[in-house]
Structure formats: C-alpha cells, structure tokens
Design a protein around this motif. Structure first.
Motif, PDB file in Angstrom:
ATOM      1  N   TRP A 151       0.817  -1.224   0.000  1.00 20.24           N
ATOM      2  CA  TRP A 151       0.000   0.000   0.000  1.00 20.24           C
ATOM      3  C   TRP A 151       0.842   1.261   0.000  1.00 20.24           C
ATOM      4  O   TRP A 151       0.438   2.283  -0.553  1.00 20.24           O
ATOM      5  N   ARG A 152       2.026   1.228   0.608  1.00 21.98           N
ATOM      6  CA  ARG A 152       2.892   2.415   0.610  1.00 21.98           C
ATOM      7  C   ARG A 152       3.228   2.837  -0.815  1.00 21.98           C
ATOM      8  O   ARG A 152       3.168   4.017  -1.174  1.00 21.98           O
ATOM      9  N   PHE A 153       3.604   1.860  -1.618  1.00 21.84           N
ATOM     10  CA  PHE A 153       4.008   2.154  -2.997  1.00 21.84           C
ATOM     11  C   PHE A 153       2.821   2.653  -3.815  1.00 21.84           C
ATOM     12  O   PHE A 153       2.953   3.560  -4.642  1.00 21.84           O
ATOM     13  N   GLY A 154       1.639   2.070  -3.584  1.00 20.09           N
ATOM     14  CA  GLY A 154       0.447   2.523  -4.278  1.00 20.09           C
ATOM     15  C   GLY A 154       0.090   3.954  -3.951  1.00 20.09           C
ATOM     16  O   GLY A 154      -0.258   4.749  -4.839  1.00 20.09           O
ATOM     17  N   LEU A 155       0.175   4.321  -2.673  1.00 19.78           N
ATOM     18  CA  LEU A 155      -0.099   5.702  -2.262  1.00 19.78           C
ATOM     19  C   LEU A 155       0.927   6.670  -2.831  1.00 19.78           C
ATOM     20  O   LEU A 155       0.584   7.759  -3.295  1.00 19.78           O
ATOM     21  N   GLY A 165      -0.434   9.125  -5.547  1.00 22.76           N
ATOM     22  CA  GLY A 165      -0.479  10.511  -5.091  1.00 22.76           C
ATOM     23  C   GLY A 165       0.375  11.431  -5.933  1.00 22.76           C
ATOM     24  O   GLY A 165      -0.015  12.566  -6.231  1.00 22.76           O
ATOM     25  N   SER A 166       1.544  10.963  -6.344  1.00 20.83           N
ATOM     26  CA  SER A 166       2.426  11.806  -7.162  1.00 20.83           C
ATOM     27  C   SER A 166       1.821  12.067  -8.534  1.00 20.83           C
ATOM     28  O   SER A 166       1.895  13.184  -9.054  1.00 20.83           O
ATOM     29  N   VAL A 167       1.190  11.051  -9.126  1.00 21.36           N
ATOM     30  CA  VAL A 167       0.538  11.216 -10.426  1.00 21.36           C
ATOM     31  C   VAL A 167      -0.701  12.096 -10.296  1.00 21.36           C
ATOM     32  O   VAL A 167      -0.974  12.954 -11.133  1.00 21.36           O
ATOM     33  N   ILE A 191       4.289  13.107   0.441  1.00 23.31           N
ATOM     34  CA  ILE A 191       3.625  11.876   0.883  1.00 23.31           C
ATOM     35  C   ILE A 191       4.624  10.937   1.544  1.00 23.31           C
ATOM     36  O   ILE A 191       4.340  10.329   2.585  1.00 23.31           O
ATOM     37  N   SER A 192       5.816  10.845   0.966  1.00 26.24           N
ATOM     38  CA  SER A 192       6.853   9.993   1.552  1.00 26.24           C
ATOM     39  C   SER A 192       7.201  10.424   2.974  1.00 26.24           C
ATOM     40  O   SER A 192       7.518   9.583   3.823  1.00 26.24           O
ATOM     41  N   ALA A 193       7.112  11.732   3.228  1.00 30.84           N
ATOM     42  CA  ALA A 193       7.477  12.255   4.555  1.00 30.84           C
ATOM     43  C   ALA A 193       6.552  11.769   5.657  1.00 30.84           C
ATOM     44  O   ALA A 193       6.949  11.743   6.822  1.00 30.84           O
ATOM     45  N   VAL A 194       5.302  11.376   5.322  1.00 32.84           N
ATOM     46  CA  VAL A 194       4.363  10.942   6.363  1.00 32.84           C
ATOM     47  C   VAL A 194       4.100   9.435   6.337  1.00 32.84           C
ATOM     48  O   VAL A 194       3.380   8.920   7.187  1.00 32.84           O
ATOM     49  N   LEU A 195       4.665   8.728   5.351  1.00 31.70           N
ATOM     50  CA  LEU A 195       4.495   7.279   5.306  1.00 31.70           C
ATOM     51  C   LEU A 195       5.462   6.595   6.276  1.00 31.70           C
ATOM     52  O   LEU A 195       6.586   7.069   6.470  1.00 31.70           O
ATOM     53  N   ASN A 197      11.952   3.584  -3.283  1.00 32.89           N
ATOM     54  CA  ASN A 197      10.654   3.824  -3.914  1.00 32.89           C
ATOM     55  C   ASN A 197      10.430   5.307  -4.200  1.00 32.89           C
ATOM     56  O   ASN A 197       9.831   5.670  -5.219  1.00 32.89           O
ATOM     57  N   LEU A 198      10.891   6.174  -3.287  1.00 37.13           N
ATOM     58  CA  LEU A 198      10.748   7.610  -3.499  1.00 37.13           C
ATOM     59  C   LEU A 198      11.546   8.059  -4.716  1.00 37.13           C
ATOM     60  O   LEU A 198      11.026   8.785  -5.584  1.00 37.13           O
ATOM     61  N   ILE A 199      12.791   7.624  -4.801  1.00 37.94           N
ATOM     62  CA  ILE A 199      13.630   8.001  -5.941  1.00 37.94           C
ATOM     63  C   ILE A 199      13.027   7.486  -7.244  1.00 37.94           C
ATOM     64  O   ILE A 199      12.952   8.210  -8.248  1.00 37.94           O
ATOM     65  N   PHE A 200      12.576   6.242  -7.244  1.00 36.48           N
ATOM     66  CA  PHE A 200      11.950   5.684  -8.438  1.00 36.48           C
ATOM     67  C   PHE A 200      10.736   6.505  -8.860  1.00 36.48           C
ATOM     68  O   PHE A 200      10.557   6.806 -10.043  1.00 36.48           O
ATOM     69  N   THR A 201       9.911   6.881  -7.885  1.00 34.71           N
ATOM     70  CA  THR A 201       8.687   7.628  -8.194  1.00 34.71           C
ATOM     71  C   THR A 201       9.012   9.003  -8.749  1.00 34.71           C
ATOM     72  O   THR A 201       8.428   9.437  -9.757  1.00 34.71           O
ATOM     73  N   VAL A 202       9.941   9.706  -8.110  1.00 36.70           N
ATOM     74  CA  VAL A 202      10.328  11.038  -8.581  1.00 36.70           C
ATOM     75  C   VAL A 202      10.906  10.953  -9.988  1.00 36.70           C
ATOM     76  O   VAL A 202      10.562  11.754 -10.872  1.00 36.70           O
ATOM     77  N   LEU A 203      11.768   9.990 -10.210  1.00 38.62           N
ATOM     78  CA  LEU A 203      12.385   9.805 -11.527  1.00 38.62           C
ATOM     79  C   LEU A 203      11.317   9.499 -12.580  1.00 38.62           C
ATOM     80  O   LEU A 203      11.294  10.098 -13.665  1.00 38.62           O
TER      81      LEU A 203
END
Length: 332
Positions: A116-120, A124-126, A137-141, A150-156
C-alpha cells in the motif's frame, strides 16, 4: 543546539546539495532538461557522499527538513479565488480524477503485490503534483527498507513521464481539435509537474497556458488534505507495520501550507512576496531532491522492477483518460 554547532554539523552537506541543484538549474536553463530530473540524476552520481563522512548529516537534514519547508511554501500559490475562476463542474472533474487515481494506484499495487505504501506514493504523485507530492507523501508514510528507493523511483518516473507528456499532449489537443480552454483543462489536469504543465500549456496558446496553470494549482491544493488523510490513517492503522514513533495528526509542513494558502486567499500576502515564496519553494524542493538523490544508489532503483514501471504508467494513462472523458461529457 547553538546555530554555529548546527551549521558545522549540517552546512557542508547542505552546501553540496545546493551546488548540485544549481548545476541542475543551469542545465535546465541552457539545455531544456527538467531541473528536477537533472538534480535527481546528479545527486545519484554523488551517492558516495551520503554513505559516510562530514556531508552525511547535512544531506539527511536537507532531504528531510528543507523538503518540508519547500512543501509548506507551496501554499502561498493557492487561493480560493483560483477555485472560483474554474467553476464547480471542472473542479469536480479535476478533484475526482485525483482521488480516483490514488484509489486506482492502491488497487493496482495490491493486485501486483507491491504494498500500500508504494500505491499511495505513486498514485499521489501522479494525481497531485509529481515530484513535490511524492516527497510530501513519503514524509508521512511509515519507513521501511524500501522507502528511499521507492521515493527516488517515483520522482524519476513522474519527471520523465511529465516531460514526455509535455511533448505529446499538446499534439493530442490538436488531433482532437480542443478549444483553448479545453486544452488547458486537459493539460493542467493530467501532466504531473507544474513546470511541464506551464511549458505544454503556453506552447499551445496564451489562454491555454493560463487555464492549464490554474487547473494545475487546484491539483496542488489537494496536497494538504491528501497528506492529512494519509497521516491520520497511518497514525490509526499503520502502527502494526512500523516501530517508529506515532506521527503527528497534522504534520507541521502541512500546517504551514494551510496557513500560507489561507493568508493568500485573504489577500494578506503581497504579490511580490507570493512570487518570492514560490521561487524559494522551488529552490528548496530542488535542493532537497538533489539530497534525496545522494541518499540512493542507482543499483537500488533498478531493483524496483518492470511491474512498478507498469503501475505508474497505468496511473498516468488512467488520469489522462478520466479528465479527457470528463471534459468531453461537460461539452467543453
């Protein structure tokens, strides 16, 4: 801690991240590359600085605290007046697209077994504002061993997808023969990052650029309530999965975001201050994403796998299709 001690502990790491961010901005201005993407990639190249040594504490501080400052300052760009200008029906399409994209991300992540973390994080970023939303979002997960990867992958991913959309979506508006207003709603409601929305919108026409920017800022306004809901849910239900201390119900950077948005809505922040705070926010996010890049190795990013790429592409297609159908049904 005295200021001199704080500066001695964190100054070198912050300075390195700031230099990387400045280099990324230079590349962006002179070669047209997205500044966020350049900051991330250059940061990854300096990963060794975050592993050990004098820069490590400052890089940690920059990736955490400077990030929160940047998100809080984003609130100065938001006002109730923005909402009124767009109208209730189009607001419903934009907000509905954002909410459903997050839920779609959660559902797909569950089906793919990604957690669920990765899904959020990806949803959320999209749905909201790309890299900025991903970091907020990563700051509160709750943190686990995959959080930074996962954060780096999402941002990239969202940065690359935003850049591709900035090129492709204006062509789609011509193919479908959209009006300037419809084009602006489509571009602002679907492209992830603010800078790419502006670039795509004004490449069509001035009116399209104005509408696209307005729609995008309404999506940015969703950041505070979404982060608040995630924070409350994590506080209530997420404790079994993490040993970290209970997070605050309302993180301070979200409080700051709401305060600045309220002050701007009341007309209490002069336009020159709004511009200055927006620029400071942009730089804070740029410096912090450089620091986040330094904390993650390229090898760990590649471990995410093809399923994760498929998920974030699917989320991107989902929100584009939803907004496109919504605008068509409204007859714009």
């Amino acid at each position: 801690m005295r200021f001199t001690d704080f500066l001695r502990a964190n100054g070198q790491g912050f300075f390195v991240a700031a230099v990387v961010a400045a280099a990324a901005q230079f590349l962006s201005e002179h070669y047209g590359a997205p500044a966020m993407l350049m900051a991330l990639l250059l940061g990854i190249a300096f990963n060794f600085l975050a592993e050990d040594g004098v820069c490590k504490p400052g890089i940690e501080f920059t990736a955490r605290t400077v990030l929160r400052i940047g998100v809080a300052l984003l609130g100065a760009r938001i006002s109730v007046e923005l909402m009124i200008e767009l109208g209730p029906h189009l607001i419903a399409v934009v907000v509905g697209g954002g909410v459903l994209t997050i839920l779609f991300g959660l559902l797909c992540a569950r089906v793919l077994g990604r957690g669920w973390r990765f899904g959020l994080l990806t949803g959320g970023s999209v749905a909201i504002c790309g890299a900025s939303a991903a970091m907020a979002i990563s700051a509160v997960l709750p943190k686990n061993e995959h959080s930074e990867r996962n954060l780096i992958f999402t941002v990239l991913s969202v940065t690359v997808l935003s850049t591709l959309a900035m090129i492709a979506y204006p062509v789609l508006t011509e193919v479908f023969e959209f009006s300037d207003e419809t084009s602006g709603v489509f571009l602002g409601g679907t492209i992830h990052d603010v800078a790419q929305v502006v670039g795509a919108g004004f490449s069509v026409s001035e009116e399209t650029g104005d509408v696209a920017t307005l729609v995008k800022l309404i999506r940015v306004a969703m950041l505070a309530p979404v982060v608040l809901i995630i924070s409350v849910a994590v506080r209530r239900y997420g404790q079994a999965e993490t040993e970290s201390k209970r997070p605050p119900i309302l993180p301070m950077f979200v409080v700051g975001f709401l305060i600045f948005a309220t002050l701007n809505s009341l007309g209490l922040i002069p336009m020159i201050a709004v511009d200055a705070m927006s620029e400071l926010s942009r730089w804070a996010l740029l410096v912090s994403i450089a620091a986040v890049g330094m904390k993650t190795s390229l090898k760990r990013i590649l471990e995410v796998g093809g399923q994760a790429i498929g998920l974030i592409v699917a989320e991107t297609v989902f929100i584009a299709a939803f907004v496109l159908i919504g605008v068509a049904l409204l007859g714009h």
